[in-house]
Design a protein around this motif. Structure first.
Motif, PDB file in Angstrom:
ATOM      1  N   ALA A 271       0.826  -1.212   0.000  1.00  0.00           N
ATOM      2  CA  ALA A 271       0.000   0.000   0.000  1.00  0.00           C
ATOM      3  C   ALA A 271       0.858   1.258   0.000  1.00  0.00           C
ATOM      4  O   ALA A 271       0.571   2.223  -0.725  1.00  0.00           O
ATOM      5  CB  ALA A 271      -0.927  -0.012   1.216  1.00  0.00           C
ATOM      6  N   LEU A 272       1.935   1.251   0.778  1.00  0.00           N
ATOM      7  CA  LEU A 272       2.815   2.426   0.823  1.00  0.00           C
ATOM      8  C   LEU A 272       3.530   2.635  -0.504  1.00  0.00           C
ATOM      9  O   LEU A 272       3.713   3.779  -0.948  1.00  0.00           O
ATOM     10  CB  LEU A 272       3.821   2.263   1.957  1.00  0.00           C
ATOM     11  N   ILE A 273       3.936   1.554  -1.136  1.00  0.00           N
ATOM     12  CA  ILE A 273       4.562   1.679  -2.459  1.00  0.00           C
ATOM     13  C   ILE A 273       3.564   2.269  -3.458  1.00  0.00           C
ATOM     14  O   ILE A 273       3.911   3.145  -4.267  1.00  0.00           O
ATOM     15  CB  ILE A 273       5.075   0.306  -2.939  1.00  0.00           C
ATOM     16  N   VAL A 304       3.653  16.606  -2.747  1.00  0.00           N
ATOM     17  CA  VAL A 304       4.039  15.274  -3.239  1.00  0.00           C
ATOM     18  C   VAL A 304       5.311  14.800  -2.545  1.00  0.00           C
ATOM     19  O   VAL A 304       5.426  13.629  -2.148  1.00  0.00           O
ATOM     20  CB  VAL A 304       4.221  15.305  -4.776  1.00  0.00           C
ATOM     21  N   LEU A 305       6.262  15.696  -2.376  1.00  0.00           N
ATOM     22  CA  LEU A 305       7.501  15.327  -1.687  1.00  0.00           C
ATOM     23  C   LEU A 305       7.215  14.917  -0.246  1.00  0.00           C
ATOM     24  O   LEU A 305       7.811  13.955   0.271  1.00  0.00           O
ATOM     25  CB  LEU A 305       8.480  16.502  -1.719  1.00  0.00           C
ATOM     26  N   ALA A 306       6.307  15.636   0.423  1.00  0.00           N
ATOM     27  CA  ALA A 306       5.958  15.292   1.801  1.00  0.00           C
ATOM     28  C   ALA A 306       5.292  13.919   1.864  1.00  0.00           C
ATOM     29  O   ALA A 306       5.628  13.082   2.722  1.00  0.00           O
ATOM     30  CB  ALA A 306       5.039  16.362   2.386  1.00  0.00           C
ATOM     31  N   VAL A 307       4.344  13.666   0.951  1.00  0.00           N
ATOM     32  CA  VAL A 307       3.662  12.360   0.932  1.00  0.00           C
ATOM     33  C   VAL A 307       4.662  11.240   0.651  1.00  0.00           C
ATOM     34  O   VAL A 307       4.659  10.195   1.313  1.00  0.00           O
ATOM     35  CB  VAL A 307       2.530  12.371  -0.114  1.00  0.00           C
ATOM     36  N   GLN A 308       5.532  11.451  -0.324  1.00  0.00           N
ATOM     37  CA  GLN A 308       6.515  10.420  -0.652  1.00  0.00           C
ATOM     38  C   GLN A 308       7.519  10.230   0.482  1.00  0.00           C
ATOM     39  O   GLN A 308       7.917   9.094   0.765  1.00  0.00           O
ATOM     40  CB  GLN A 308       7.236  10.787  -1.946  1.00  0.00           C
ATOM     41  N   GLY A 309       7.928  11.318   1.124  1.00  0.00           N
ATOM     42  CA  GLY A 309       8.867  11.188   2.236  1.00  0.00           C
ATOM     43  C   GLY A 309       8.281  10.403   3.393  1.00  0.00           C
ATOM     44  O   GLY A 309       8.911   9.490   3.930  1.00  0.00           O
ATOM     45  N   VAL A 310       7.041  10.753   3.779  1.00  0.00           N
ATOM     46  CA  VAL A 310       6.381  10.031   4.871  1.00  0.00           C
ATOM     47  C   VAL A 310       6.133   8.583   4.476  1.00  0.00           C
ATOM     48  O   VAL A 310       6.348   7.646   5.266  1.00  0.00           O
ATOM     49  CB  VAL A 310       5.068  10.731   5.259  1.00  0.00           C
ATOM     50  N   TRP A 314       7.833   5.426   6.387  1.00  0.00           N
ATOM     51  CA  TRP A 314       6.956   4.401   6.962  1.00  0.00           C
ATOM     52  C   TRP A 314       7.269   3.036   6.345  1.00  0.00           C
ATOM     53  O   TRP A 314       7.315   2.018   7.048  1.00  0.00           O
ATOM     54  CB  TRP A 314       5.508   4.800   6.723  1.00  0.00           C
ATOM     55  N   LEU A 315       7.501   3.014   5.049  1.00  0.00           N
ATOM     56  CA  LEU A 315       7.820   1.766   4.360  1.00  0.00           C
ATOM     57  C   LEU A 315       9.113   1.157   4.899  1.00  0.00           C
ATOM     58  O   LEU A 315       9.184  -0.058   5.144  1.00  0.00           O
ATOM     59  CB  LEU A 315       7.941   2.022   2.854  1.00  0.00           C
ATOM     60  N   VAL A 316      10.133   1.979   5.093  1.00  0.00           N
ATOM     61  CA  VAL A 316      11.406   1.470   5.627  1.00  0.00           C
ATOM     62  C   VAL A 316      11.198   0.892   7.020  1.00  0.00           C
ATOM     63  O   VAL A 316      11.709  -0.189   7.348  1.00  0.00           O
ATOM     64  CB  VAL A 316      12.451   2.605   5.650  1.00  0.00           C
ATOM     65  N   PHE A 317      10.423   1.576   7.861  1.00  0.00           N
ATOM     66  CA  PHE A 317      10.169   1.102   9.220  1.00  0.00           C
ATOM     67  C   PHE A 317       9.412  -0.225   9.207  1.00  0.00           C
ATOM     68  O   PHE A 317       9.774  -1.172   9.926  1.00  0.00           O
ATOM     69  CB  PHE A 317       9.380   2.161   9.987  1.00  0.00           C
ATOM     70  N   ALA A 364      15.657  14.546   0.423  1.00  0.00           N
ATOM     71  CA  ALA A 364      14.546  15.498   0.403  1.00  0.00           C
ATOM     72  C   ALA A 364      15.058  16.927   0.571  1.00  0.00           C
ATOM     73  O   ALA A 364      14.599  17.847  -0.116  1.00  0.00           O
ATOM     74  CB  ALA A 364      13.550  15.157   1.510  1.00  0.00           C
ATOM     75  N   ALA A 365      16.021  17.114   1.478  1.00  0.00           N
ATOM     76  CA  ALA A 365      16.576  18.456   1.677  1.00  0.00           C
ATOM     77  C   ALA A 365      17.279  18.957   0.423  1.00  0.00           C
ATOM     78  O   ALA A 365      17.140  20.116   0.034  1.00  0.00           O
ATOM     79  CB  ALA A 365      17.550  18.443   2.863  1.00  0.00           C
ATOM     80  N   SER A 366      18.006  18.061  -0.232  1.00  0.00           N
ATOM     81  CA  SER A 366      18.695  18.460  -1.469  1.00  0.00           C
ATOM     82  C   SER A 366      17.698  18.794  -2.565  1.00  0.00           C
ATOM     83  O   SER A 366      17.914  19.722  -3.358  1.00  0.00           O
ATOM     84  CB  SER A 366      19.630  17.336  -1.911  1.00  0.00           C
ATOM     85  N   ARG A 367      16.589  18.071  -2.613  1.00  0.00           N
ATOM     86  CA  ARG A 367      15.612  18.299  -3.671  1.00  0.00           C
ATOM     87  C   ARG A 367      14.903  19.635  -3.541  1.00  0.00           C
ATOM     88  O   ARG A 367      14.543  20.259  -4.534  1.00  0.00           O
ATOM     89  CB  ARG A 367      14.584  17.171  -3.681  1.00  0.00           C
ATOM     90  N   ILE A 368      14.707  20.083  -2.304  1.00  0.00           N
ATOM     91  CA  ILE A 368      14.032  21.372  -2.110  1.00  0.00           C
ATOM     92  C   ILE A 368      15.027  22.521  -2.023  1.00  0.00           C
ATOM     93  O   ILE A 368      14.633  23.655  -1.742  1.00  0.00           O
ATOM     94  CB  ILE A 368      13.142  21.353  -0.859  1.00  0.00           C
ATOM     95  N   GLY A 369      16.314  22.214  -2.231  1.00  0.00           N
ATOM     96  CA  GLY A 369      17.300  23.279  -2.322  1.00  0.00           C
ATOM     97  C   GLY A 369      18.047  23.598  -1.052  1.00  0.00           C
ATOM     98  O   GLY A 369      18.727  24.619  -0.982  1.00  0.00           O
TER      99      GLY A 369
END
Length: 559
Positions: A271-273, A304-310, A314-317, A364-369
């Protein structure tokens, strides 16, 4: 009018035409369309060897790209020219998130500004010849006259030595456009390109699609056409409810198989994927179909970045826990224990998941600059304070790893730690939890627990039975010999007693007794089994004493 007068008038007209044509040829980009680039060389790079080449390359290639786009030509022709135009500008400070859309808008704004200001004659702009002869050998910055648009020489990095529109110019393009938007276009300008880019569909939709829409649908509101806002609302209405539906379905799948193998509880990971993929599809549809740009696309990009990051965190955990449970529960060894310690695998996977989470945050930090390197370098000043702050945590983690490496105790073992006893329930990254005999839960930091004297009772293959029988002084030697023989027979006949380790001997006289020592190892790994076996042997020994008509000594006499 005489012939000489007509001749003089004709000459003046020729001179005037020559002056006009000369002036027209001296000012490029406003009076004649740029030359088309030979597309037989698709890998042709942008010419940025001088301010003149950089300016002319941008005007020519951006115009070629825009005209190819308006003319419905192939995406390859459009992208090649657009890439060359992009290479004339220093976009080094544009974040990766929304890079394509942001740079496209900036190029359109720069084109709008250049098409509204009067550019100097070509020969007045520093070129390769002027730089080669040393006239401008120290030139590091050139500003278009009567503007703040500057072209600078890059001094470091992979593009050192090239002349590019400066990053300061890029940052102020919106301001410059607002200042000149009411100024009339110069002749042959690429008129309306900024508005066309804002209201046009994305790369996946042909430009002619917009021409088929009614006029009200193409009306621009808040920077985008009405049809784009309607399409965005439809995307949100369809995509937003799907996220909780997918996640709930995955969780329910796992809950229904809670007692099954961890390999079958894949509902939440899948589901997370799907949520991460759905967020990526949503962003691509918004950018490449609807054609959103600027603030709406920036907001969508961050969401989208926030949804993908969370979702990925969650998926890794979840995956770390599921894999730890699955691998830790694989098969039993010859000693009846698991091949792999579930607690150890869980700790290792948590450490791996922690590394992945750090990488996710950095990406994520690199992607947002947000630059990572300066942040890491800045830790040097406060490195000592941070090291002191995290020292206890690191000591506990190292202590936990030591416990898993040496394995003095495992989860489920009954042990003595220091002066206390209990059953190990959990060995974590920071601490070990032990259930005491009073059923209280004690938490001991791993750094302390690993330094304690640990006596693992569960690791014993046998348990010791050792007791001293105090037989009364009135017992005769024949009775003593009978007692010793029968007790030895009792131990030899018991299957739990290790024969070679057991003995029964008359060891001496007490103040009021004759003492017989009973010593034996019992094959009992479990404490309860040992207690029951010892109880049975002691009761049998008492029966032997009674049957031999002997008695146990008491203080002051015999029984």
């Amino acid at each position: 009018m005489t012939g000489s007068t007509c001749l003089r008038l004709f000459c003046r007209v020729l001179i005037l035409c020559a002056l006009v044509l000369g002036s027209a040829s001296a000012t490029f980009a406003q009076t004649a369309p740029p030359e088309a680039v030979d597309e037989s060389f698709p890998l042709r790079a942008a010419d940025t060897s001088s301010p003149r080449d950089t300016l002319s390359t941008f005007i020519r290639d951006f115009r070629n790209s825009a005209e190819a786009w308006r003319g419905g030509k192939s995406r390859g022709v459009i992208d090649r020219a657009l890439a060359r135009a992009r290479d004339t500008i220093d976009f080094s400070e544009i974040p990766a998130l929304g890079y394509g859309a942001t740079t496209l808008i900036d190029m359109a704004l720069l084109s709008e500004v250049l098409d509204r200001v009067e550019l100097p004659p070509l020969e007045q702009i520093p070129g390769d010849t002027e730089l080669a002869v040393g006239k401008d050998e120290e030139l590091t910055r050139w500003v278009i006259p009567n503007t703040k648009l500057e072209i600078v020489k890059i001094t470091d990095g992979s593009r050192a030595g090239e002349y590019l529109f400066s990053k300061e110019t890029v940052a102020d393009l919106r301001t410059y456009y607002d200042l000149v938007r009411q100024v009339p276009y110069q002749p042959n300008a690429l008129a309306g390109i900024y508005e066309d880019v804002l209201s046009s569909p994305g790369d996946w939709v042909p430009e002619r699609y917009r021409d088929r829409l009614p006029n009200w649908a193409t009306f621009v509101v808040a920077g985008h056409a009405v049809w784009q806002w309607i399409a965005l609302a439809a995307l949100i209405a369809i995509g937003l409810p799907l996220v909780p539906i997918i996640v709930r379905a995955g969780i329910n799948w796992d809950n229904d198989r809670r007692s099954a193998s961890p390999w079958l509880r894949f509902g939440t990971p899948v589901a997370l994927i799907l949520v991460v993929v759905l967020a990526e599809v949503f962003e691509n549809l918004a950018e490449n179909v609807v054609g959103l740009l600027e603030l709406p696309m920036e907001v969508i990009g961050f969401l989208v970045l926030a949804v993908q990051g969370v979702g990925l965190a969650w998926l890794v955990f979840v995956l770390s826990n599921r894999l730890a449970d699955a691998i830790g529960g694989m098969g039993n060894g010859s000693d009846g224990r698991l091949h792999l310690d579930a607690a150890m695998t869980r700790m290792l996977f948590r450490l791996i998941s922690l590394v992945f989470l750090i990488l996710l945050v950095a990406a994520a930090a690199s992607r947002i600059g947000i630059p990572i390197a300066p942040l890491v370098a800045g830790l040097g000043a406060g490195g000592l304070a941070i090291a002191l702050a995290v020292r206890p945590t690191l000591e506990n983690i190292i202590g936990g790893l030591t416990l898993f490496a040496d394995r003095p105790v495992r989860v489920g073992d009954f042990c003595r730690y220091g002066d206390d006893v209990g059953t190990v329930e959990q060995i974590g990254l920071r601490s070990t939890r032990i259930r005491t005999l009073e059923q209280s839960l004690v938490t001991v930091p791993n750094s302390e627990f690993s330094q304690m004297h640990l006596d693992n009772f569960s690791a014993r293959r046998t348990r010791l039975l050792q007791t001293l029988l105090h037989i009364g002084h009135g017992t005769t030697p024949e009775q003593m010999r009978l007692l010793l023989a029968r007790i030895r027979d009792l131990l030899g006949a018991d299957p739990l007693v290790v024969p070679e380790s057991s003995y029964v001997h008359f060891v001496g006289y007490g103040p009021s007794s004759k003492d017989i020592e009973v010593f034996a190892y019992l094959r009992c790994e479990d404490e309860n089994t040992f207690m029951a076996a010892r109880e049975g042997l002691l009761l049998s020994i008492e029966e032997i004493v009674q049957n031999a008509e002997a008695g146990f000594a008491v203080r002051g006499g015999t029984t």
